[in-house]
Design a protein around this motif. Structure first.
Motif, PDB file in Angstrom:
ATOM      1  N   GLY A  26      32.999  46.865  40.180  1.00  0.00           N
ATOM      2  CA  GLY A  26      31.988  45.856  40.365  1.00  0.00           C
ATOM      3  C   GLY A  26      32.646  44.433  40.744  1.00  0.00           C
ATOM      4  N   ALA A  27      34.048  44.510  40.445  1.00  0.00           N
ATOM      5  CA  ALA A  27      34.532  43.229  40.979  1.00  0.00           C
ATOM      6  C   ALA A  27      34.966  43.268  42.551  1.00  0.00           C
ATOM      7  N   THR A  28      35.255  41.885  43.109  1.00  0.00           N
ATOM      8  CA  THR A  28      35.547  42.007  44.389  1.00  0.00           C
ATOM      9  C   THR A  28      36.905  42.168  44.637  1.00  0.00           C
ATOM     10  N   GLN A  29      37.906  41.994  43.567  1.00  0.00           N
ATOM     11  CA  GLN A  29      39.314  42.177  43.793  1.00  0.00           C
ATOM     12  C   GLN A  29      39.941  42.107  42.317  1.00  0.00           C
ATOM     13  N   ILE A  30      41.063  42.296  42.242  1.00  0.00           N
ATOM     14  CA  ILE A  30      41.720  42.032  41.153  1.00  0.00           C
ATOM     15  C   ILE A  30      42.421  40.486  41.010  1.00  0.00           C
ATOM     16  N   VAL A  31      42.524  39.878  39.883  1.00  0.00           N
ATOM     17  CA  VAL A  31      42.948  38.397  39.769  1.00  0.00           C
ATOM     18  C   VAL A  31      44.033  38.648  39.032  1.00  0.00           C
TER      19      VAL A  31
ATOM     20  N   LEU B  44      36.115  48.541  35.416  1.00  0.00           N
ATOM     21  CA  LEU B  44      35.524  47.185  35.979  1.00  0.00           C
ATOM     22  C   LEU B  44      35.854  46.999  37.407  1.00  0.00           C
ATOM     23  N   TYR B  45      36.849  47.737  38.062  1.00  0.00           N
ATOM     24  CA  TYR B  45      37.248  47.347  39.445  1.00  0.00           C
ATOM     25  C   TYR B  45      36.022  47.873  40.341  1.00  0.00           C
TER      26      TYR B  45
ATOM     27  N   TYR C 100      52.762  29.609  34.158  1.00  0.00           N
ATOM     28  CA  TYR C 100      52.247  30.876  34.577  1.00  0.00           C
ATOM     29  C   TYR C 100      50.878  31.188  33.868  1.00  0.00           C
ATOM     30  N   LEU C 101      49.847  31.391  34.616  1.00  0.00           N
ATOM     31  CA  LEU C 101      48.407  31.387  34.295  1.00  0.00           C
ATOM     32  C   LEU C 101      47.866  32.998  34.678  1.00  0.00           C
ATOM     33  N   THR C 102      47.320  33.556  33.666  1.00  0.00           N
ATOM     34  CA  THR C 102      46.795  34.858  33.585  1.00  0.00           C
ATOM     35  C   THR C 102      45.762  35.260  32.514  1.00  0.00           C
ATOM     36  N   ASN C 103      45.295  36.231  32.596  1.00  0.00           N
ATOM     37  CA  ASN C 103      43.936  36.752  31.639  1.00  0.00           C
ATOM     38  C   ASN C 103      44.375  38.058  31.147  1.00  0.00           C
ATOM     39  N   ALA C 104      43.683  38.260  29.973  1.00  0.00           N
ATOM     40  CA  ALA C 104      43.855  39.515  29.326  1.00  0.00           C
ATOM     41  C   ALA C 104      43.400  40.923  30.060  1.00  0.00           C
ATOM     42  N   VAL C 105      42.362  40.544  30.777  1.00  0.00           N
ATOM     43  CA  VAL C 105      41.544  41.449  31.579  1.00  0.00           C
ATOM     44  C   VAL C 105      41.808  40.856  32.989  1.00  0.00           C
ATOM     45  N   LYS C 106      41.962  41.676  33.948  1.00  0.00           N
ATOM     46  CA  LYS C 106      42.193  41.003  35.403  1.00  0.00           C
ATOM     47  C   LYS C 106      41.132  41.461  36.365  1.00  0.00           C
TER      48      LYS C 106
END
Length: 211
Positions: free
Chosen positions: A37-42, A34-35, A93-99
């Motif tokens: 195509g993405a702009t950056q890791i979140v 996934l990295y 603290y806010l995050t996601n299962a997939v970064k």
């Protein structure tokens, strides 16, 4: 915890690290494709002392561009609901299962695509590290992907919504929907009731933290 997150919580030793160091390590993550195509890791955002961690599915288009979680339309609705429930976002603290943002290009637009089980599994390594560092009193699973990452396939949001589930490893998990699902019905006759129910759930989260 789930078959995804439980082993990572046991195996990943991060107690001597900081969230900033963990974020820096994750910036070069190539554990799935996934990295590319993405702009950056979140990565996650919030204080290491947070008593509650909110876990969503993945960053969206706005988050991918900004490099911050929950800054798009769903994040703004979450902010509004948290404020109404008496929860301060800057204490969470806010995050996601997939970064990384997974999407399908349609012209100039990037349309959200649901991460698969393999992508969720490899990213559970990072989520486990975040939870080991923050050590929250409660984790809130926002939607099915977060619930799966945290607790495994036996959890069903439609059945378990509003429940606090207590896994053998890690903090208890409160199950609810992702605020993006509220956006899809916001202007419908049932939209107001759906938002009110979500706000009531956030009040229950606050009550749990105040015990």
């Amino acid at each position: 915890m789930s078959e995804l997150l439980g082993p990572a919580l046991v195996q990943r030793e991060v107690d001597d690290s900081s969230l900033e160091e963990l974020h820096a390590d994750a910036a070069s993550c190539r554990r799935c494709d996934l990295y590319s195509g993405a702009t950056q890791i979140v990565f996650g955002e919030g204080p290491k002392t947070a008593e509650v961690v909110f876990v969503g599915e993945q960053p969206g288009d706005k988050e991918d561009l900004a490099g911050r979680p929950f800054v798009g339309p769903a994040g703004k609705l979450l902010d509004r609901c948290l404020e109404e429930a008496g929860i301060e976002r800057n204490h969470c603290y806010l995050t996601n299962a997939v970064k990384h943002f997974k999407f399908e290009p349609r012209g100039k637009r990037r349309i959200h695509a649901k991460p698969n089980k393999g992508e969720i599994k490899v990213c559970a390594w990072w989520l486990a590290a975040e939870l080991r560092l923050v050590r929250p009193k409660l984790v809130v699973a926002l939607g099915a992907t977060a619930a799966y990452s945290l607790l495994g396939s036996h959890v069903k949001v439609t059945r378990d919504r509003g429940s606090v589930l207590r896994p053998p490893i890690g903090p208890p998990v409160f199950i609810t929907i992702h605020p993006s699902s509220l956006l899809r019905i916001f202007d419908q006759p049932t939209g107001g009731r759906a938002v009110a129910r979500f706000v009531d759930e956030m009040r229950r989260v606050r009550a749990f933290l105040e015990r």
